[in-house]
Design a protein around this motif. Structure first.
Motif, short mmCIF file in Angstrom:
data_model
loop_
_atom_site.label_atom_id
_atom_site.label_comp_id
_atom_site.label_asym_id
_atom_site.label_seq_id
_atom_site.Cartn_x
_atom_site.Cartn_y
_atom_site.Cartn_z
N SER A 170 -12.46 -133.94 15.74
CA SER A 170 -13.15 -133.20 14.69
C SER A 170 -12.90 -133.95 13.38
CB SER A 170 -12.63 -131.76 14.59
OG SER A 170 -12.94 -131.04 15.76
N ALA A 171 -13.89 -134.72 12.96
CA ALA A 171 -13.73 -135.56 11.77
C ALA A 171 -14.30 -134.86 10.55
CB ALA A 171 -14.44 -136.90 11.98
N PRO A 172 -13.55 -134.82 9.44
CA PRO A 172 -14.09 -134.21 8.23
C PRO A 172 -15.25 -135.02 7.68
CG PRO A 172 -12.01 -135.31 7.77
CD PRO A 172 -12.19 -135.35 9.25
N VAL A 173 -16.27 -134.33 7.22
CA VAL A 173 -17.44 -134.97 6.63
C VAL A 173 -17.66 -134.34 5.26
CG1 VAL A 173 -19.90 -135.44 6.84
CG2 VAL A 173 -18.47 -135.36 8.89
N MET A 174 -17.51 -135.12 4.21
CA MET A 174 -17.63 -134.60 2.85
C MET A 174 -19.07 -134.74 2.37
SD MET A 174 -14.54 -133.77 2.55
CE MET A 174 -14.48 -133.28 0.83
N THR A 175 -19.54 -133.72 1.65
CA THR A 175 -20.90 -133.77 1.13
C THR A 175 -20.99 -132.93 -0.13
OG1 THR A 175 -23.24 -133.45 1.68
CG2 THR A 175 -21.70 -131.77 2.44
#
Length: 237
Positions: A170-175
């Motif tokens: 589960s990789a964090p994805v910043m937006t």
């Protein structure tokens, strides 16, 4: 009652520490940040989340892994997997953070009067046996692949119509979202569809993945063709 999230497909996700290569903090673009915990965050203070490439850098920082040739990844795993594991080339799913390797294992013997439930249980049992018998070798291969490709390796197996993933990332994805986009997430939260904005964003991504599957498949195939042409280079003379 809260409406359920859209189904995630036939995969049954599991988690098993040690089946990823590289210890408790996997590789990928966030490895350096975890390794530097407690020593400050030298990357903070500028760029507002952008990588060194500025606005055109697509948010990839200096620690992001380089692009990989999917054909090279496939060839490497095909050559590295033991011959007695499978007679079929493994299915590979590659992104910036993770390489998922799904190995097809032989189906168990079947009986003429076997029920569908019994057949599925037998296939699940065959996958479980493969998982236990190959654990040490898979960890070894995962560590070598992570060193070579700069991505965490996850594993799964397929037996007939049954597919199980042993490990996933589960990789964090910043937006950043504008107000009109945030209102979409808030509506899902207020309606009880999701518990938080993060859950609402995951829900939205899954929904798009289900209803745009054919288009996404065509897009991935087109990208693969571009990668192959780029790898060939120009023909001079």
């Amino acid at each position: 009652m809260r409406p359920p999230f859209p189904p995630q497909g036939p995969h049954r996700h599991g988690r098993d520490r040690g089946e990823h290569g590289g210890g408790p903090f996997p590789g990928g673009p966030f490895a350096a940040a975890f390794a530097g915990a407690g020593r400050g965050f030298p990357g903070r203070g500028g760029g507002r989340g952008r990588g060194p490439g500025g606005p055109g850098g697509r948010g990839r920082g200096a620690d992001a892994p380089p692009p990989v040739d999917r054909a090279e990844v496939a060839g490497w795993f095909t050559g590295r997997l033991p011959d007695d594991w499978t007679t079929v080339a493994p299915e590979l799913i590659v992104d910036r953070d993770e390489i998922t390797v799904v190995v097809t294992v032989p189906e168990p013997p079947t009986e003429a009067d076997e029920t569908p439930a019994a057949a599925e249980a037998a296939r699940s049992g065959r996958i479980a046996r493969f998982r236990e018998d190959t654990r040490a070798r898979r960890v070894e291969i995962a560590e070598a692949a992570q060193e070579r490709f700069g991505r965490t390796v996850s594993w799964g197996a397929r037996c007939g119509e049954v597919t199980e993933l042993f490990t996933t990332v589960s990789a964090p994805v910043m937006t950043r979202l504008r107000q009109s986009e945030r209102l979409v997430l808030d509506t899902l939260v207020d309606a009880g569809v999701a518990r938080s904005r993060s859950d609402a964003l995951v829900w939205s991504v899954r929904l798009v993945g289900q209803h745009a599957d054919e288009w996404l498949t065509q897009l991935r195939e087109a990208m693969q063709s571009v990668e192959e042409v780029r790898a060939q280079g120009p023909k001079l003379g």
